[in-house]
Every structure is written in C-alpha cells, then in structure tokens.
Write a protein that holds these residues in place. Structure first.
Motif, mmCIF file in Angstrom:
data_model
loop_
_atom_site.group_PDB
_atom_site.id
_atom_site.type_symbol
_atom_site.label_atom_id
_atom_site.label_comp_id
_atom_site.label_asym_id
_atom_site.label_seq_id
_atom_site.Cartn_x
_atom_site.Cartn_y
_atom_site.Cartn_z
ATOM 1 N N ASN A 112 0.867 -1.232 -0.049
ATOM 2 C CA ASN A 112 0.083 0.047 -0.017
ATOM 3 C C ASN A 112 0.725 1.308 0.118
ATOM 4 O O ASN A 112 1.982 1.200 0.573
ATOM 5 C CB ASN A 112 -1.101 -0.037 1.297
ATOM 6 C CG ASN A 112 -1.849 -0.985 1.192
ATOM 7 O OD1 ASN A 112 -2.344 -1.503 0.205
ATOM 8 N ND2 ASN A 112 -2.265 -1.512 2.364
ATOM 9 N N ILE A 140 -7.070 7.870 0.328
ATOM 10 C CA ILE A 140 -7.219 6.765 0.832
ATOM 11 C C ILE A 140 -7.651 6.642 2.182
ATOM 12 O O ILE A 140 -8.147 5.516 2.525
ATOM 13 C CB ILE A 140 -5.704 5.945 0.778
ATOM 14 C CG1 ILE A 140 -4.816 6.510 1.376
ATOM 15 C CG2 ILE A 140 -5.259 5.568 -0.640
ATOM 16 C CD1 ILE A 140 -3.361 5.926 1.463
ATOM 17 N N ARG A 141 -7.482 7.677 2.871
ATOM 18 C CA ARG A 141 -8.176 7.777 4.348
ATOM 19 C C ARG A 141 -9.761 7.583 4.273
ATOM 20 O O ARG A 141 -10.128 7.225 5.305
ATOM 21 C CB ARG A 141 -8.114 9.295 4.952
ATOM 22 C CG ARG A 141 -6.425 9.487 5.199
ATOM 23 C CD ARG A 141 -6.158 10.556 5.773
ATOM 24 N NE ARG A 141 -4.705 11.215 5.761
ATOM 25 C CZ ARG A 141 -4.283 12.068 5.700
ATOM 26 N NH1 ARG A 141 -5.136 13.319 5.698
ATOM 27 N NH2 ARG A 141 -3.092 12.446 5.565
ATOM 28 N N SER A 142 -10.370 8.118 3.060
ATOM 29 C CA SER A 142 -11.787 7.797 3.046
ATOM 30 C C SER A 142 -12.161 6.283 3.264
ATOM 31 O O SER A 142 -13.478 5.981 3.449
ATOM 32 C CB SER A 142 -12.371 8.357 1.605
ATOM 33 O OG SER A 142 -11.966 7.465 0.649
ATOM 34 N N GLY A 143 -11.544 5.366 2.732
ATOM 35 C CA GLY A 143 -11.637 3.845 3.025
ATOM 36 C C GLY A 143 -12.549 3.517 1.636
ATOM 37 O O GLY A 143 -12.763 2.298 1.399
ATOM 38 N N ASN A 144 -12.669 4.151 0.596
ATOM 39 C CA ASN A 144 -13.179 3.874 -0.442
ATOM 40 C C ASN A 144 -12.330 3.901 -1.813
ATOM 41 O O ASN A 144 -12.395 3.406 -2.949
ATOM 42 C CB ASN A 144 -14.204 4.923 -1.024
ATOM 43 C CG ASN A 144 -15.505 4.786 -0.042
ATOM 44 O OD1 ASN A 144 -16.002 3.905 0.442
ATOM 45 N ND2 ASN A 144 -16.021 6.121 0.125
ATOM 46 N N PHE A 198 -8.232 2.825 -2.830
ATOM 47 C CA PHE A 198 -7.148 1.935 -2.401
ATOM 48 C C PHE A 198 -6.057 2.363 -3.411
ATOM 49 O O PHE A 198 -6.343 2.400 -4.448
ATOM 50 C CB PHE A 198 -7.462 0.509 -2.441
ATOM 51 C CG PHE A 198 -8.635 -0.071 -1.484
ATOM 52 C CD1 PHE A 198 -8.431 -0.169 -0.006
ATOM 53 C CD2 PHE A 198 -9.839 0.336 -1.906
ATOM 54 C CE1 PHE A 198 -9.511 -0.296 0.647
ATOM 55 C CE2 PHE A 198 -11.197 0.051 -0.922
ATOM 56 C CZ PHE A 198 -10.744 -0.222 0.352
ATOM 57 N N GLU A 241 -11.127 2.135 -7.019
ATOM 58 C CA GLU A 241 -12.165 3.203 -6.298
ATOM 59 C C GLU A 241 -13.465 2.723 -6.201
ATOM 60 O O GLU A 241 -14.065 2.128 -7.173
ATOM 61 C CB GLU A 241 -12.237 4.617 -7.191
ATOM 62 C CG GLU A 241 -13.281 5.520 -6.846
ATOM 63 C CD GLU A 241 -13.511 6.723 -7.466
ATOM 64 O OE1 GLU A 241 -12.760 6.846 -8.529
ATOM 65 O OE2 GLU A 241 -14.328 7.347 -7.529
ATOM 66 N N HIS A 283 -14.161 -6.356 -0.578
ATOM 67 C CA HIS A 283 -15.079 -5.158 -0.478
ATOM 68 C C HIS A 283 -16.315 -5.684 -1.094
ATOM 69 O O HIS A 283 -17.326 -4.793 -1.454
ATOM 70 C CB HIS A 283 -14.499 -3.884 -0.857
ATOM 71 C CG HIS A 283 -13.259 -3.508 0.067
ATOM 72 N ND1 HIS A 283 -12.337 -4.058 -0.204
ATOM 73 C CD2 HIS A 283 -13.550 -2.891 1.149
ATOM 74 C CE1 HIS A 283 -11.508 -3.634 1.117
ATOM 75 N NE2 HIS A 283 -12.307 -2.907 1.811
#
Ligand SMILES: CC(C)(COP(=O)(O)OP(=O)(O)OC[C@H]1O[C@@H](n2cnc3c(N)ncnc32)[C@H](O)[C@@H]1OP(=O)(O)O)[C@@H](O)C(=O)NCCC(=O)NCCS
Length: 194
Positions: free
Chosen positions: A17, A58-62, A64, A81, A122
C-alpha cells in the motif's frame, strides 16, 4: 499489504500500500513516465499537490492505492475506487500504470490481480475501467482479463494537450475477471492468494 513478487524475467519486486512518505518517490515515478503514456492520464501527474490529494483519498476507505517497487524505486501504481452512490453499488473502478522499462514483463497482470483481491474483499461485483482510445495497451490487457469494451463515447474527454479524445468504458464481472486471471497466471503464489 506487503508482498514479494517475481516477474516472469526473474526480477524481484515488492507490492504494498502507498503511504504519504512515498510522495517524493511517487512523483519521481510519474515524472519518469514516457510522455506518450502521461498524455492520456486523467490528471497532470507532475503536479505535487494533485498527487498529494490522491494519496490522502485513501483515508476515506473507498480508495485503495498500491505501488510496486524495485529496490526502493516505485515502478508501478494501481488504484481501486469503490463507487458509493446507489446506482453503482458493488461497482469499483480500476487503474494501473506501469513505468516504461517495466512494461510487457507481466507487472500489469500482477497489479490487476492485487486490485482484484482488494475488490473481492469489498464485495465488488463489477469492475469498470475508463481510458482514452489511444491507450491501446490498456485495452489489450483488460480484454485479456475478460473485460468487454462496452462503450465508446466520441470526443468526450480531453488529453493533457487539450485534444479531444474518445472515451472507452470497459466492464468486467468479477467472476469472469477471476477466471481469466487464473488461466493467465498459474504460479504457486497466485494460487496461495485465494
Ligand atoms: C497498460 C499497462 C498497465 C500494461 O502493463 P504491463 O505491465 O505492460 O502489462 P503486462 O506485461 O502484464 O501485459 C500482459 C498482457 O497484456 C497485453 N498487453 C499489455 N500491454 C500491451 C501493449 N502495449 N500492446 C499489446 N498488448 C499488450 C499482452 O497480451 C500482455 O501479454 P504478453 O506480454 O505476454 O503478450 C501499461 O502498458 C501502462 O501502464 N500503460 C500506460 C498507462 C495506461 O494506459 N494505463 C491504463 C489506464 S486504465
């Protein structure tokens, strides 16, 4: 995520990552891309602020974002995304860029595989890729992975030189994606990823 991989010519690489600490290295990667590849990218990847914002997403969680490294040098970037609106529930968009000297060595397939695994975790059902028509390498690898060329919208987008280009939208059902990947890539590591 942190994985060691071996390209088909025996080159050892790492996939992991991205973090904010990679910014300088990431900018070096983008600046070294062949101008013919950079021209069709969605944003001006030589702009530090835009790239910083991309990493922050990437902090949004949606979003990568993964990178491949040879020694300490970034040689490929991959993004997934997850769409969050109701129309596109369970859909995700995938993007991969491989540096010029590492193209056609199997790295694009490995990056797509890693993004597939993230999508599978996901609950994604359909993967989407969008590109400009001259990005022929992208269309070819995606067709190989089971994507279908669903739509071409003439002169819908403009490249970094502000020339209008046709937009190609390709989609792939996650099951088809897996089937194609599996038949293309038979290494022990690949099977272990399941
Ligand atoms: C498209 C891209 C990601 C492919 O990455 P890559 O590491 O070169 O791809 P691989 O080596 O894994 O290729 C796998 C297969 O895809 C096909 N393929 C990939 N690039 C191709 C090209 N330029 N022309 C024809 N076929 C191609 C081939 O069948 C290839 O297998 P082979 O080399 O055994 O014939 C890379 O060329 C790239 O970054 N291009 C510029 C940016 C871009 O267009 N990104 C896509 C935005 S969505």
């Amino acid at each position: 995520m942190y994985k060691k991989e071996i390209l088909r010519d025996g080159t050892e690489i790492t996939i992991r990552n991205i973090t904010m600490d990679d910014l300088e290295n990431y900018m070096k990667f983008f600046r070294s891309l062949p101008p013919k590849d950079r021209k069709y990218l969605r944003i001006n990847v030589t702009n530090d602020n835009l790239i910083k914002e991309r990493i922050k997403q990437i902090r949004s969680g949606n979003f990568f974002r993964i990178v491949a490294l040879k020694d300490d040098q970034i040689i490929a970037s991959g993004a997934l995304e997850l769409y969050v609106d109701d129309w596109h529930k369970h859909h995700a968009e995938l993007r991969v860029i491989v540096s010029g000297p590492f193209q056609r060595r199997g790295l694009g397939l490995i990056m797509n595989r890693e993004l597939y695994l993230i999508a599978a975790q996901h609950d994604v059902k359909k993967v989407i890729a969008k590109m400009m028509k001259p990005q022929t390498g992208a269309v070819k690898i995606l067709k190989k992975l089971g994507f279908k060329e669903e739509h071409l919208i003439p002169k819908y987008v403009q490249d970094q030189d502000e020339t209008a280009q046709d937009l190609v939208i390709m989609t792939c059902d996650m099951n088809d994606f897996w089937k194609e990947l599996e038949s293309l890539y038979h290494s022990t590591d690949w099977k272990r990823c399941r």
